[in-house]
Scaffold this motif. Structure first.
Motif, PDB file in Angstrom:
ATOM      1  N   ARG A 115      -4.397   8.964  -3.086  1.00  0.00           N
ATOM      2  CA  ARG A 115      -5.479   8.817  -2.104  1.00  0.00           C
ATOM      3  C   ARG A 115      -5.167   7.682  -1.139  1.00  0.00           C
ATOM      4  NH1 ARG A 115     -10.867   7.949  -5.001  1.00  0.00           N
ATOM      5  NH2 ARG A 115     -11.077   6.781  -3.083  1.00  0.00           N
ATOM      6  N   GLU A 116      -4.671   6.568  -1.671  1.00  0.00           N
ATOM      7  CA  GLU A 116      -4.332   5.415  -0.837  1.00  0.00           C
ATOM      8  C   GLU A 116      -3.210   5.774   0.142  1.00  0.00           C
ATOM      9  OE1 GLU A 116      -4.719   1.501   0.535  1.00  0.00           O
ATOM     10  OE2 GLU A 116      -6.027   2.692  -0.758  1.00  0.00           O
ATOM     11  N   ALA A 117      -2.203   6.472  -0.351  1.00  0.00           N
ATOM     12  CA  ALA A 117      -1.085   6.874   0.510  1.00  0.00           C
ATOM     13  C   ALA A 117      -1.560   7.805   1.624  1.00  0.00           C
ATOM     14  CB  ALA A 117      -0.001   7.558  -0.325  1.00  0.00           C
ATOM     15  N   ILE A 118      -2.406   8.741   1.298  1.00  0.00           N
ATOM     16  CA  ILE A 118      -2.923   9.666   2.303  1.00  0.00           C
ATOM     17  C   ILE A 118      -3.787   8.927   3.318  1.00  0.00           C
ATOM     18  CG2 ILE A 118      -4.477  11.629   2.671  1.00  0.00           C
ATOM     19  CD1 ILE A 118      -3.386  12.708  -0.063  1.00  0.00           C
ATOM     20  N   ALA A 119      -4.644   8.026   2.857  1.00  0.00           N
ATOM     21  CA  ALA A 119      -5.502   7.262   3.770  1.00  0.00           C
ATOM     22  C   ALA A 119      -4.658   6.438   4.736  1.00  0.00           C
ATOM     23  CB  ALA A 119      -6.451   6.370   2.983  1.00  0.00           C
ATOM     24  N   GLN A 120      -3.618   5.777   4.227  1.00  0.00           N
ATOM     25  CA  GLN A 120      -2.756   4.971   5.085  1.00  0.00           C
ATOM     26  C   GLN A 120      -1.992   5.850   6.076  1.00  0.00           C
ATOM     27  OE1 GLN A 120      -0.266   2.291   2.833  1.00  0.00           O
ATOM     28  NE2 GLN A 120      -2.015   1.429   1.748  1.00  0.00           N
ATOM     29  N   TYR A 121      -1.537   6.991   5.626  1.00  0.00           N
ATOM     30  CA  TYR A 121      -0.824   7.923   6.504  1.00  0.00           C
ATOM     31  C   TYR A 121      -1.735   8.401   7.629  1.00  0.00           C
ATOM     32  CZ  TYR A 121       1.400  12.126   8.229  1.00  0.00           C
ATOM     33  OH  TYR A 121       1.932  13.092   9.055  1.00  0.00           O
ATOM     34  N   VAL A 122      -2.950   8.806   7.284  1.00  0.00           N
ATOM     35  CA  VAL A 122      -3.882   9.306   8.288  1.00  0.00           C
ATOM     36  C   VAL A 122      -4.213   8.213   9.302  1.00  0.00           C
ATOM     37  CG1 VAL A 122      -6.242  10.153   8.648  1.00  0.00           C
ATOM     38  CG2 VAL A 122      -4.823  11.147   6.846  1.00  0.00           C
ATOM     39  N   GLU A 123      -4.460   6.998   8.837  1.00  0.00           N
ATOM     40  CA  GLU A 123      -4.759   5.885   9.739  1.00  0.00           C
ATOM     41  C   GLU A 123      -3.596   5.627  10.686  1.00  0.00           C
ATOM     42  OE1 GLU A 123      -5.833   1.134   9.600  1.00  0.00           O
ATOM     43  OE2 GLU A 123      -6.148   2.340   7.810  1.00  0.00           O
ATOM     44  N   ARG A 124      -2.381   5.613  10.149  1.00  0.00           N
ATOM     45  CA  ARG A 124      -1.186   5.376  10.972  1.00  0.00           C
ATOM     46  C   ARG A 124      -1.003   6.482  12.002  1.00  0.00           C
ATOM     47  NH1 ARG A 124       2.514   5.335   7.123  1.00  0.00           N
ATOM     48  NH2 ARG A 124       3.112   7.500   7.435  1.00  0.00           N
ATOM     49  N   GLU A 125      -1.198   7.730  11.593  1.00  0.00           N
ATOM     50  CA  GLU A 125      -1.013   8.850  12.508  1.00  0.00           C
ATOM     51  C   GLU A 125      -2.109   8.903  13.569  1.00  0.00           C
ATOM     52  OE1 GLU A 125       1.746  10.826  12.802  1.00  0.00           O
ATOM     53  OE2 GLU A 125       2.489   9.339  11.371  1.00  0.00           O
TER      54      GLU A 125
END
Length: 86
Positions: free
Chosen positions: A27-37
């Protein structure tokens, strides 16, 4: 989510090291990815808008003018942005 064994193992090892669940790590990895993108897309849209504005008006500053302005800011000066010209 289907993951290959190698990635799944890495997530499990990281989760154990962090004393978190594998679910939390994902979940943390996905949240960080979405924020970055999202930030990347905002930057892209801003660049497109700037390019369209330049094409419509021809107003710009040179790289030399921009570099000099940034150098003054870096030195702590309260420098105003350079004047755009055509």
């Amino acid at each position: 989510m289907k993951l290959d064994a190698e990635i799944k193992g890495k997530i499990q090892r990281l989760a154990a090291a962090r004393r978190r669940s594998a679910h939390w790590i994902m979940r943390e990895a996905i949240a960080q990815y979405v924020e970055r993108e999202e930030k990347r897309e905002q930057f892209r849209q801003s660049a497109i808008a700037a390019w369209n504005d330049y094409q419509a008006t021809g107003l710009h500053v040179t790289a030399t003018e921009a570099d000099a302005w940034l150098a003054r800011l870096e030195d702590g000066e309260d420098a105003e942005t350079p004047e755009c010209h055509g």
